[in-house]
Design an enzyme around this catalytic site. Structure first.
Site, PDB file in Angstrom:
ATOM      1  N   THR A  59      43.325  46.091  35.545  1.00  0.00           N
ATOM      2  CA  THR A  59      42.202  46.834  35.392  1.00  0.00           C
ATOM      3  C   THR A  59      41.016  46.446  36.479  1.00  0.00           C
ATOM      4  O   THR A  59      40.363  47.501  37.093  1.00  0.00           O
ATOM      5  CB  THR A  59      41.527  46.672  33.872  1.00  0.00           C
ATOM      6  OG1 THR A  59      42.630  47.058  32.866  1.00  0.00           O
ATOM      7  CG2 THR A  59      40.371  47.774  33.793  1.00  0.00           C
ATOM      8  N   CYS A  60      40.865  45.436  36.815  1.00  0.00           N
ATOM      9  CA  CYS A  60      39.878  45.171  37.830  1.00  0.00           C
ATOM     10  C   CYS A  60      40.426  45.789  38.937  1.00  0.00           C
ATOM     11  O   CYS A  60      39.355  45.869  39.930  1.00  0.00           O
ATOM     12  CB  CYS A  60      39.791  43.376  37.916  1.00  0.00           C
ATOM     13  SG  CYS A  60      39.442  42.866  36.379  1.00  0.00           S
ATOM     14  N   ALA A  61      41.654  45.464  39.348  1.00  0.00           N
ATOM     15  CA  ALA A  61      42.239  45.961  40.724  1.00  0.00           C
ATOM     16  C   ALA A  61      41.772  47.737  40.622  1.00  0.00           C
ATOM     17  O   ALA A  61      41.536  48.292  41.733  1.00  0.00           O
ATOM     18  CB  ALA A  61      43.852  45.911  40.908  1.00  0.00           C
ATOM     19  N   SER A  63      39.401  48.986  39.347  1.00  0.00           N
ATOM     20  CA  SER A  63      37.868  49.705  39.498  1.00  0.00           C
ATOM     21  C   SER A  63      37.665  49.218  40.805  1.00  0.00           C
ATOM     22  O   SER A  63      36.842  50.279  41.553  1.00  0.00           O
ATOM     23  CB  SER A  63      37.161  48.649  38.610  1.00  0.00           C
ATOM     24  OG  SER A  63      37.170  47.487  38.903  1.00  0.00           O
TER      25      SER A  63
END
EC number: 1.11.1.24
Length: 168
Positions: A59-61, A63
């Site tokens: 999820t961080c990647a 974003s």
């Protein structure tokens, strides 16, 4: 303090995001070349602070990829991707992905950003990392939009953040 969840399990942060209309707290964060940069260095630019736990999660990647795509379209705006990842990991990820329109910043040295912005987790498996959040600042560093994502595995509301940039 605020509460969010990680796969349904409650996590707590040290505080609350800065209030819309308030002056954003100053910060000193580390760039990929290990130099230090502060909020004042961005004066005159609109900012999207894309805050997240770790570049090494899906999820961080996602974003960072999404904001990188959107950032190339923005005028007088910069996207700052902020985590406690080491600058080496941030640089490796962006190089491997070909991402050039975001600025990676790390809060690994003194952890003050996470405290000042109220996003440092105080418990659970992500204790010490930063809660997935978005803060939009105008050219003077005034907060125009905030979102603390209620479920850590969910992506932020990109559209609302980008619209806040256009509302100034």
């Amino acid at each position: 303090m605020a509460t969010v969840t990680l796969k349904g399990n409650t996590l707590t942060t040290v505080g609350e995001l800065p209030k819309v209309g308030s002056q954003a707290p100053n910060f000193k964060l580390t760039l990929n070349d290990l130099s230090t940069i502060s909020l004042g260095d961005f004066k005159g630019s609109k900012l999207v602070l894309n805050i997240f736990p770790s570049i090494d999660t899906g999820t961080c990647a996602a974003s960072v990829r999404q904001f990188n795509e959107e950032a190339s379209e923005l005028e007088n705006a910069k996207v700052l991707c902020i985590s406690r990842d080491l600058p080496f990991a941030q640089a490796r990820f962006c190089a491997a992905e070909g991402l050039e329109d975001v600025i990676n910043l790390s809060d690994y040295k003194n952890h003050q950003f996470g405290k000042d912005y109220g996003v440092e987790f105080t418990d659970g498996p992500l204790e010490g990392l930063l809660s997935r959040s978005v803060v939009v600042l105008d050219e003077s560093g005034v907060v125009r939009y905030t979102e603390q994502v209620s479920e850590t595995t969910d992506e932020p509301n990109y559209k609302a953040a980008l619209e806040a940039l256009m509302d100034d």
